[in-house]
Design an enzyme around this catalytic site. Structure first.
Site, PDB file in Angstrom:
ATOM      1  N   SER A 157       0.795  -1.204   0.065  1.00  0.00           N
ATOM      2  CA  SER A 157      -0.160   0.044  -0.183  1.00  0.00           C
ATOM      3  C   SER A 157       0.680   1.133   0.083  1.00  0.00           C
ATOM      4  CB  SER A 157      -0.984  -0.538   0.752  1.00  0.00           C
ATOM      5  OG  SER A 157      -2.051   1.151   0.901  1.00  0.00           O
TER       6      SER A 157
ATOM      7  N   ASP B 251      -9.255  -5.342  -4.068  1.00  0.00           N
ATOM      8  CA  ASP B 251      -8.037  -4.595  -3.759  1.00  0.00           C
ATOM      9  C   ASP B 251      -8.980  -3.209  -4.245  1.00  0.00           C
ATOM     10  OD1 ASP B 251      -5.891  -3.199  -2.828  1.00  0.00           O
ATOM     11  OD2 ASP B 251      -4.936  -5.353  -2.887  1.00  0.00           O
TER      12      ASP B 251
ATOM     13  N   HIS C 136      -8.035  -6.508  -0.174  1.00  0.00           N
ATOM     14  CA  HIS C 136      -6.165  -5.516   0.018  1.00  0.00           C
ATOM     15  C   HIS C 136      -5.225  -5.976   1.774  1.00  0.00           C
ATOM     16  CE1 HIS C 136      -3.863  -1.985  -0.172  1.00  0.00           C
ATOM     17  NE2 HIS C 136      -4.657  -1.759   0.800  1.00  0.00           N
TER      18      HIS C 136
END
Length: 294
Positions: free
Chosen positions: A102, A240, A267
């Site tokens: 991320s 995601d 995610h």
């Protein structure tokens, strides 16, 4: 867990906490956690790879077990890049595999743009390499939710009431679809989110996943991804926040990169498909070390 070493490293602005799991003979795997403002995961399944190679986690400044100074001048991509270099030098890591998740992918890319030596490969997990694209993709997802859900989120954000129970409960519906689909959520994921440093998150990112108002608002690495010369693997979950379409496009900009989708994840594949996640990372790093000159 055996062979675990922890400590603190002085970096610009304070001290950061690190943990090394395992002492296997392979090239160390260095993990860059998400956020900004999140922390390393105690139950990260990648720690299982410690028998094969050291797995190194550290909490970025202002996160987790590291110091939390209040100076906003420290919350810049450049300083976090500098910090990453300081961690690598302090731990005397001559070679590493980097894995960013991320926000950690923003950090990994920015670090690689400085052309450091010693990075054997990089994994971009759930990449957030274009903040405006991320925001657009979340808003497109949001349009698929029932009208009342959209209304609560839009009104709370426009009125500045994102700390209300109504907003938080509505956001959980979104998170359980696009952040982590394990039901109920693992306790550790809930605890990790509770321990997020909101000052760093709000300053660098903003009010929520949908609304980037912080200093990362115009972060966009796509024009420079072609500069990455180390082997790169891009991964995301089918559902995601980092959409498969965006992730595949990022991969297309990096010469000879690879792209992988975790079909039953959003995610957080480390929580959603831990065995498949670990095996994908293991296969990747092992293969890079078997290449000529590896």
């Amino acid at each position: 867990m055996e062979n675990v070493k922890e400590g603190f490293i002085p970096v610009t602005g304070g001290k950061v906490w690190y943990r090394i799991t395992g002492n296997g003979p392979g090239i160390p795997l260095l993990l860059l956690h998400g956020g900004p403002g999140m922390k390393s995961s105690d139950s990260d399944p990648l720690r299982q790879l410690g028998a094969e190679r050291p797995v190194i986690q550290y909490d970025q400044l202002g996160c987790g077990k590291s110091e939390w100074p209040e100076d906003t001048a420290l919350w810049t991509v450049d300083r976090y890049v500098e910090e990453l270099g300081q961690v690598i030098r302090a731990l005397e890591l001559e070679e590493v595999h980097l894995l960013g998740h991320s926000w950690g992918t923003m950090l990994a890319a920015s670090y690689l743009f400085t052309k450091p030596g010693g990075v054997r490969s990089v994994i971009f997990s759930g990449p957030a390499l274009d903040a405006q694209r991320w925001e657009r993709d979340q808003r497109a997802y949001l349009k698929r939710f029932p009208e009342p859900v959209q209304k609560v989120i839009e009104e709370s954000e426009s009125q500045g009431t994102t700390d209300s129970d109504d907003y938080q409960e509505t956001m959980m519906q979104y998170y359980k679809t696009h952040m982590c689909r394990v039901d109920p959520w693992p306790d550790e994921l809930s605890e990790d989110l509770d321990q997020l440093n909101p000052a760093v998150y709000n300053y660098m990112w903003g009010a929520s996943e949908f609304t980037v108002t912080g200093t990362l608002k115009h972060f966009d690495a796509t024009e420079r991804l072609h500069e990455i010369e180390v082997p790169a693997l891009f991964t995301c979950g089918r559902y995601d926040e980092a959409t498969p379409e965006a992730t595949e496009q990022y991969a297309s900009f990096v010469p000879n990169s690879e792209f992988h989708v975790f079909e039953n994840s959003s995610h957080m594949p480390a929580f959603e498909e831990p065995e498949v996640y670990v095996e994908t990372v293991r296969e990747w790093v092992n293969r890079q070390e078997m290449k000529p000159g590896g």
